[in-house]
Design an enzyme around this catalytic site. Structure first.
Site, PDB file in Angstrom:
ATOM      1  N   THR A  12       0.821  -1.222   0.000  1.00  0.00           N
ATOM      2  CA  THR A  12       0.000   0.000   0.000  1.00  0.00           C
ATOM      3  C   THR A  12       0.856   1.274   0.000  1.00  0.00           C
ATOM      4  OG1 THR A  12      -0.053  -0.211   2.387  1.00  0.00           O
ATOM      5  CG2 THR A  12      -1.977  -1.054   1.178  1.00  0.00           C
ATOM      6  N   CYS A 129      17.899   5.033  -3.522  1.00  0.00           N
ATOM      7  CA  CYS A 129      17.458   5.607  -4.810  1.00  0.00           C
ATOM      8  C   CYS A 129      18.508   6.512  -5.460  1.00  0.00           C
ATOM      9  CB  CYS A 129      16.151   6.367  -4.610  1.00  0.00           C
ATOM     10  SG  CYS A 129      16.110   7.343  -3.105  1.00  0.00           S
ATOM     11  N   GLN A 156      16.492  15.861  -4.166  1.00  0.00           N
ATOM     12  CA  GLN A 156      15.668  14.664  -4.032  1.00  0.00           C
ATOM     13  C   GLN A 156      14.190  14.971  -3.790  1.00  0.00           C
ATOM     14  OE1 GLN A 156      19.379  12.445  -1.865  1.00  0.00           O
ATOM     15  NE2 GLN A 156      17.411  11.401  -1.670  1.00  0.00           N
ATOM     16  N   SER A 159       8.738  12.154  -2.645  1.00  0.00           N
ATOM     17  CA  SER A 159       8.207  10.785  -2.634  1.00  0.00           C
ATOM     18  C   SER A 159       9.219   9.795  -2.067  1.00  0.00           C
ATOM     19  CB  SER A 159       7.787  10.360  -4.034  1.00  0.00           C
ATOM     20  OG  SER A 159       8.817  10.631  -4.950  1.00  0.00           O
ATOM     21  N   HIS A 243      14.422  12.190  -8.722  1.00  0.00           N
ATOM     22  CA  HIS A 243      15.580  12.841  -8.113  1.00  0.00           C
ATOM     23  C   HIS A 243      16.494  13.371  -9.224  1.00  0.00           C
ATOM     24  CE1 HIS A 243      14.287  11.169  -4.440  1.00  0.00           C
ATOM     25  NE2 HIS A 243      15.209  10.251  -4.226  1.00  0.00           N
TER      26      HIS A 243
END
Ligand code: A2P
Length: 338
Positions: A12, A129, A156, A159, A243
């Site tokens: 989720t 990331c 960045q 999210s 990013h």
């Protein structure tokens, strides 16, 4: 083609939802799919390939019967549950920082080091990331001439801090537009809308943040070269997705911008967007929802002898997380490990 029993842990969440989309859009060979999250999500349903699938609560029971599990539910859940899944003969591809620097755990970006995968290494770490999008660009250059030093400043997207962080930026932007009082920041230490925060994660003794040191350590591990020196400044910016990174490298021998561009044009997972005279360069709005890493502004670093400077942008939820995780699963199949 064989199909696999797949689980998504943290389905989720901001990354979990993207994992579902990647499994679907890349037509991953799924025999069955179970979606696991916390009790808060019990009763929720999510759609995969047009079918509704119930979200179940993660437990010792629901940890059984999977062949591949994609985890993105935070480091604490990964520490506790990845070994349980692995004991049940399941490959775990973990998006958290829990296992990344364990010497026996492969830390994988398939374009760079899928050779680190093996049958006996059931837990596989998905890198941070910001590191992933940087190393897919560094590797083809490192193959031309060894990279000695990397200096990077990141920009960045929110999210990266999860779904609630995106809601926070949205709520602040709405409050600003309506001239209403700013909501109190919760996910970030300060208002992020119309601001920049030069802190991601906690500060360490050496005055770098944990996020910055992740970029240092993970780059060395993925590239398999402990001698590469890296210094990072990681900054949170009011962008929802993707990013951006300003990167400066020093190589053993000179690599011309033309040679770098040529190598990057051929590199898997990389798209060169570099035509400054026509104002063509990567930007987060364009990179959002794209399954590649964009590189542009490739030029000589005029402050040193063997230096290059460039600008790298990629969707942090995709190549920076969900896409890389699914590509690791694809590499397990390609290499006949599973
Ligand atoms: P839930 O939605 O039920 O809280 P994000 O990174 O976007 O904040 O998402 C975190 C993900 O991790 C969500 O899917 C969340 O589920 C899941 N999660 C958080 N805590 C737990 C837990 N104790 N057990 C299982 N899943 C968890």
């Amino acid at each position: 083609m064989k199909k696999y029993k797949v689980a998504v842990v943290g389905a989720t969440g901001a990354v979990g939802q993207e994992m579902l989309k990647m499994l679907e859009s890349r037509n991953f060979p799924v025999e069955s799919l179970r979606l696991l999250a916390s009790e808060r999500s019990s009763g929720k349903k999510m759609v995969f390939k047009g079918k509704e699938i119930p979200v179940e609560v993660l437990s010792a029971e629901t940890a059984k019967g999977h062949e591949i599990a994609l985890f993105s539910a935070g480091a604490a859940i990964s520490k506790e549950y990845a070994p349980v899944f692995a004991k049940n003969n399941c490959f775990v591809i973990d998006n958290s920082s829990a296992w990344r620097m364990e010497p026996d755990i492969p830390l994988v970006v398939p374009e760079v080091n899928s050779s680190a995968l093996s049958k006996d290494k059931k837990i596989i770490a998905n890198p941070n990331c910001s590191t992933i999008q940087m190393v897919v660009v560094l590797k083809p250059l490192h193959d031309i001439s060894k990279i000695k030093r990397v200096v990077v400043a990141t920009y960045q997207a929110v999210s990266g801090a999860g779904g609630r962080a995106m809601e926070e930026l949205n709520a602040e932007a709405v409050a600003w537009a309506k001239n209403e009082p700013m909501p109190k920041p919760a996910k970030f230490p300060y208002q992020i809308a119309f601001n920049l925060i030069p802190q991601i994660d906690i500060f360490l003794e050496n005055s770098y943040t944990k996020e910055e040191i992740k970029m240092v350590n993970e780059t060395k591990k993925i590239m398999g070269d402990d001698s590469i020196r890296v210094s990072a400044t990681c900054v949170r910016v009011p962008v929802f997705r993707a990013h951006s990174e300003a990167v400066w490298i020093e190589t053993e021998n000179k690599i011309s911008p033309e040679k770098a561009r040529e190598a990057l044009l051929k590199a898997k997972g990389v798209k060169v967007q570099d035509d400054p005279s026509n104002k063509i360069y990567p930007m987060p709005l364009d990179a959002a929802n794209q399954q590649v890493t964009f590189v542009g502004r490739i030029r000589e670093d005029i402050s040193t002898d063997n230096g290059l400077a460039f600008w790298v942008v990629s969707d942090n939820l995709l190549k920076g997380a969900a896409l890389n995780a699914v590509e690791i699963a694809e590499a397990l199949i390609e290499r006949k490990i599973i």
